[in-house]
Design an enzyme around this catalytic site. Structure first.
Site, PDB file in Angstrom:
ATOM      1  N   LYS A  90      35.663  44.630  37.271  1.00 10.14           N
ATOM      2  CA  LYS A  90      35.377  43.675  36.197  1.00 10.14           C
ATOM      3  C   LYS A  90      35.978  42.331  36.585  1.00 10.14           C
ATOM      4  CE  LYS A  90      37.680  43.928  32.066  1.00 10.14           C
ATOM      5  NZ  LYS A  90      38.451  42.677  32.011  1.00 10.14           N
ATOM      6  N   GLU A 150      36.377  38.038  35.074  1.00  6.14           N
ATOM      7  CA  GLU A 150      36.282  37.148  33.920  1.00  6.14           C
ATOM      8  C   GLU A 150      35.464  35.897  34.270  1.00  6.14           C
ATOM      9  OE1 GLU A 150      40.139  36.214  32.308  1.00  6.14           O
ATOM     10  OE2 GLU A 150      40.725  38.326  32.227  1.00  6.14           O
ATOM     11  N   ASP A 197      44.020  44.223  33.996  1.00  7.29           N
ATOM     12  CA  ASP A 197      45.178  43.452  34.465  1.00  7.29           C
ATOM     13  C   ASP A 197      46.142  43.180  33.308  1.00  7.29           C
ATOM     14  OD1 ASP A 197      43.608  41.569  33.201  1.00  7.29           O
ATOM     15  OD2 ASP A 197      43.579  40.141  34.867  1.00  7.29           O
ATOM     16  N   SER A 198      45.800  43.694  32.113  1.00 11.79           N
ATOM     17  CA  SER A 198      46.765  43.722  31.009  1.00 11.79           C
ATOM     18  C   SER A 198      48.001  44.516  31.411  1.00 11.79           C
ATOM     19  CB  SER A 198      46.131  44.336  29.755  1.00 11.79           C
ATOM     20  OG  SER A 198      45.498  45.568  30.073  1.00 11.79           O
ATOM     21  N   GLU A 209      35.459  39.464  24.482  1.00 13.27           N
ATOM     22  CA  GLU A 209      36.823  39.440  23.920  1.00 13.27           C
ATOM     23  C   GLU A 209      36.969  38.311  22.913  1.00 13.27           C
ATOM     24  OE1 GLU A 209      40.057  40.054  26.593  1.00 13.27           O
ATOM     25  OE2 GLU A 209      41.544  39.545  25.067  1.00 13.27           O
ATOM     26  N   ASP A 243      40.106  45.804  37.143  1.00  9.91           N
ATOM     27  CA  ASP A 243      40.020  44.345  37.032  1.00  9.91           C
ATOM     28  C   ASP A 243      40.302  43.662  38.364  1.00  9.91           C
ATOM     29  OD1 ASP A 243      39.288  43.631  34.467  1.00  9.91           O
ATOM     30  OD2 ASP A 243      41.342  43.648  33.689  1.00  9.91           O
TER      31      ASP A 243
HETATM   32  O1  KIV Z   1      43.014  43.713  31.067  1.00 14.94           O
HETATM   33  C1  KIV Z   1      42.502  44.328  30.118  1.00 14.94           C
HETATM   34  O2  KIV Z   1      43.056  45.291  29.583  1.00 14.94           O
HETATM   35  C2  KIV Z   1      41.215  43.871  29.628  1.00 14.94           C
HETATM   36  C3  KIV Z   1      40.816  44.322  28.280  1.00 14.94           C
HETATM   37  C4  KIV Z   1      41.609  43.599  27.280  1.00 14.94           C
HETATM   38  C5  KIV Z   1      39.364  44.204  28.070  1.00 14.94           C
HETATM   39  O3  KIV Z   1      40.562  43.106  30.276  1.00 14.94           O
END
Ligand code: KIV
Length: 259
Positions: free
Chosen positions: A113, A115, A46-47, A182, A85
């Site tokens: 994934k 958090e 989600d970056s 992280e 994510d």
């Molecule tokens: O969103 C993302 O790119 C991430 C990485 C920084 C691990 O979660």
């Protein structure tokens, strides 16, 4: 993870010490290039909120955004495990997590994934029970950057180190196939990596992990307006684009019409 390549990597990893290289991808060409380069896993992070969509952090990313970009990545990478994510607000309950994860799996992800540690083990267990391979993400949690007041190193004190280890063990027990750590202090990272049977994938957490993940734009210098302190770009893609565009504009302006 159920993907055959990922299963091979994860089961062999702890035994052989082979490190897992993970990079982010958000679109077809980058996914295809990274697969051609032999990256182990692709993360549709989600970056993308920052490096593709222009938001200040990840908290505006929606499930529709993630579905759209996951589908593009899946068209570009047909042999590499793809992890997507779950964006903020889509996994507040196990039921919600399951619904969101199914959307991303239908879009082409092999795994998801999310958090959170101990507090989110029930969501990981629900996803894994439903057959959805799930990666945890602990340490600094970008979806909580506003509450946290910035991107700060975690696990410096003994109490924090113990708490992150407890998070890691809870996620492993819930069935996570790997964990992103992280911005975790390297000694804490070593402690977690040694204590787990599943791989740890670090970002800004030093070398004591079973693998590393980076945002591809950070690695390649494609997002030159912000660079995390722990990344040394190995290319200058942003500057190369500026230069190509400057040169194109100059050529166009100098062109004579042939009439
Ligand atoms: O969103 C993302 O790119 C991430 C990485 C920084 C691990 O979660």
């Amino acid at each position: 993870m159920s993907h055959p390549l990922a299963a091979a990597v994860t089961s062999a990893e702890k035994a052989t010490g082979r490190r897992i290289a993970v990079l982010t991808a958000y679109d077809y060409p980058m996914a295809r290039l990274l697969e051609e380069a032999g990256v182990d896993w692709l993360l549709v992070g989600d970056s993308l909120g920052m490096v593709v969509l222009g938001y200040p952090d990840t908290t505006s990313v929606t499930l529709a955004d993630m579905r759209h970009h996951t589908a593009a990545v899946a068209r570009g990478a047909t042999r590499t495990p793809i992890i997507a994510d779950l964006p903020i607000g889509t996994y507040d309950t196990p039921k919600a997590a399951l619904e969101a994860a199914r959307t991303l799996i239908a879009a082409g992800a092999h795994a998801v994934k999310l958090e959170g540690g101990l507090s989110h083990a029930d969501r990981v267990a629900a996803l894994v029970d439903a057959g959805i391979p799930t990666m945890g993400h602990i340490g600094m949690l970008p979806q909580r950057v506003r509450e946290e007041g910035g991107y700060k190193i975690k696990g410096r004190s003994n109490e924090e180190s113990d708490a992150i280890l407890a998070d890691a063990l809870a996620l492993q027990n819930a069935g996570a196939f790997a964990l992103v750590l992280e911005l975790v202090q390297p000694q804490t990272t070593a402690r977690i990596t040694e204590s787990l049977g599943i791989p740890t994938i670090g970002i800004g957490s030093g070398p004591n992990c079973d693998g590393q993940v980076l945002v591809t734009q950070d690695l390649t210098g494609a997002f030159p307006w912000f660079r995390p302190k722990f990344v040394t770009p190995v290319a200058a893609v942003g500057e190369a684009v500026r230069e190509a565009a400057r040169s194109f504009a100059l050529d166009v302006r100098c062109q004579r019409q042939s009439r």
